[in-house]
Design an enzyme around this catalytic site. Sequence first.
Site, PDB file in Angstrom:
ATOM      1  N   GLY A  46     -13.720  -6.793  54.659  1.00  0.00           N
ATOM      2  CA  GLY A  46     -13.179  -8.127  54.902  1.00  0.00           C
ATOM      3  C   GLY A  46     -13.510  -8.626  56.297  1.00  0.00           C
ATOM      4  O   GLY A  46     -13.309  -7.924  57.279  1.00  0.00           O
ATOM      5  N   CYS A 129      -4.462  -9.500  51.283  1.00  0.00           N
ATOM      6  CA  CYS A 129      -4.364  -8.340  52.167  1.00  0.00           C
ATOM      7  C   CYS A 129      -2.910  -8.157  52.601  1.00  0.00           C
ATOM      8  O   CYS A 129      -2.340  -9.046  53.227  1.00  0.00           O
ATOM      9  CB  CYS A 129      -5.244  -8.492  53.405  1.00  0.00           C
ATOM     10  SG  CYS A 129      -5.075  -7.067  54.506  1.00  0.00           S
ATOM     11  N   GLY A 243      -8.010   1.669  41.262  1.00  0.00           N
ATOM     12  CA  GLY A 243      -7.874   3.065  40.855  1.00  0.00           C
ATOM     13  C   GLY A 243      -8.890   3.579  39.873  1.00  0.00           C
ATOM     14  O   GLY A 243      -8.699   4.653  39.285  1.00  0.00           O
ATOM     15  N   GLY A 264     -13.388   1.859  44.716  1.00  0.00           N
ATOM     16  CA  GLY A 264     -13.005   2.014  46.114  1.00  0.00           C
ATOM     17  C   GLY A 264     -12.536   3.402  46.473  1.00  0.00           C
ATOM     18  O   GLY A 264     -13.315   4.253  46.894  1.00  0.00           O
TER      19      GLY A 264
END
Lengths: 303, 252
Positions: A46, A129, A243, A264
């Site tokens: 980001g 976020c 996940g 991720g």
Amino acid sequence: MADLSVQVAGVSFANPLIAASGTFGFGREYSEFYPLSRLGGISCKGITLMRRDGNPPPRIAETPSGILNAVGLQNPGVDAFIRDDLPWLKEQGTVVIANIAGNTVEEYCRMAEKLSETDVDMMEMNISCPNVKSGGVQFGTSCESVAHITRAVRAHCRKPLVVKLSPNVTDIASIAQAAEAEGADALSMINTLTGMKIDIYTRRPIIRNNTGGLSGAAVFPVAVRMVWQVSNAVKIPIIGMGGITTWEDAIEMLLAGATALQIGTVLFSDPYAPIKISEGVNRFLDENNIQSVTELTGAVKPW
Amino acid sequence: MKYDVRQLGLISNEEIAAGIFDMKLAYGENKIPVVCGQFAHVYVPGKSLRRPISVCDARNGVLRLVYQVKGEGTRIMSQMKPGASVDVLAPLGNGFRIQSGRRYALIGGGIGVPPMLYTAAKCEDPLVITGFRDASLVILQDDFRRAGAEPLLCTDNGSVGKKGFVTGLLREKMEQVDEICACGPLPMLRAIAELCKEFGKPCQVSLEERMACGVGACLVCAVRVQKNGEELMQHVCKNGPVFNAEEVVWNG
């Protein structure tokens, strides 16, 4: 070999596996493991209008089947990204998604302007976020604020615009519809779930920010449920994440309604995970005589 | 490719002091050479994060990791048996910079002692100072001797060796060395950094921070440093774990 390519908002991905923002930096480190062209795309760390140092450490805690993080958007700023990282990224043979975050709507708009002048392939607007004091998730938790910021940024963004949704809301489908109505080309979801872990001996939260964002296998069923709900509520494509750890998870997320996927947390235990997942998906398609991965999108048969 | 994950055969994994284990892995001769002070990122089945463990030794084709059981991950590591295959991402990070013709003081405190063994093997006639809380936690003394360095020993309670902290011994010997390398708890490193500043001696410190990717992508293991008058965040895994002590912002 089945066809693994997918299209999201007019952008072609060689396969549906995209490195998730915040776990992959600007790609340089993982390019020392494998050519980045083996990924469908990269969602960059980001970026904000000005450089940010992020939160003080500790920034991470391990939890059952997951992690909590509160990095706090450490990044060199949009101008440094465009100057120092983007030219290299564009040579890697993969789709480049710029993930943008701001303190104000105006900051998002200015970044969208700047990035529209570059050869970034897409923008992912991070209004989810949970780890920054101002901005971030506050834009993403009501239909009105999502509509307002999407409309504003849309007017400045001349690239496909992906809106990244927060799961920390009561009705994610209506938020998704608000983004779609104001011109989002696609959605990505889910960002992390706000969580907390306390050291029982020191009575201190492990993370200096006190709370952090939960990711990893622990959140996967929540992500599948939310992607399924949203896919039933909107027409624009969804980049599913949350996940995904195995190729079976990837298939499941596609069936729930995702067109592409972001990977991720699993990178931290297995840097090769996106490659293995891509190979597993391909095997599954071949074994089940499915010609194209796109046939899986939304193909769940709910009771 | 600079990084590689390998399955290494576990040779032995023995408890050498209370809660401290000595894991030896078959590293082979044709792998990426290990610099002293670098670390290995060990996969623990069932856990989301690898465990970063500094390299204790990497001579003779054996990767040696001496670690303390602190939580569930290291407990699982301690139960791994000889013959098992261990998934290791190594070597990572920037280690100690050792130049020939200089005399180094190598200082380890507690579980910060292990990386000093391989460092000692890379130095000419180093001065090794090891400190522990008490006698039950003392490790690697004979290993240092075999590597050609007689370690000085101190314990917080004087149960073995000299009573006191490593900084007391370092102050006495400071005139004998050109440069200091240290690994251990943060208060110890901060005190050593201050002492080195007082004596005008360069100092390298190996830092620790909760870590995820291990390669500099996720930005989790942040440490505040100052370079050219400007403060910025660097990362233990990629910029460190070894930093120049004068660049570390100790209250950052």
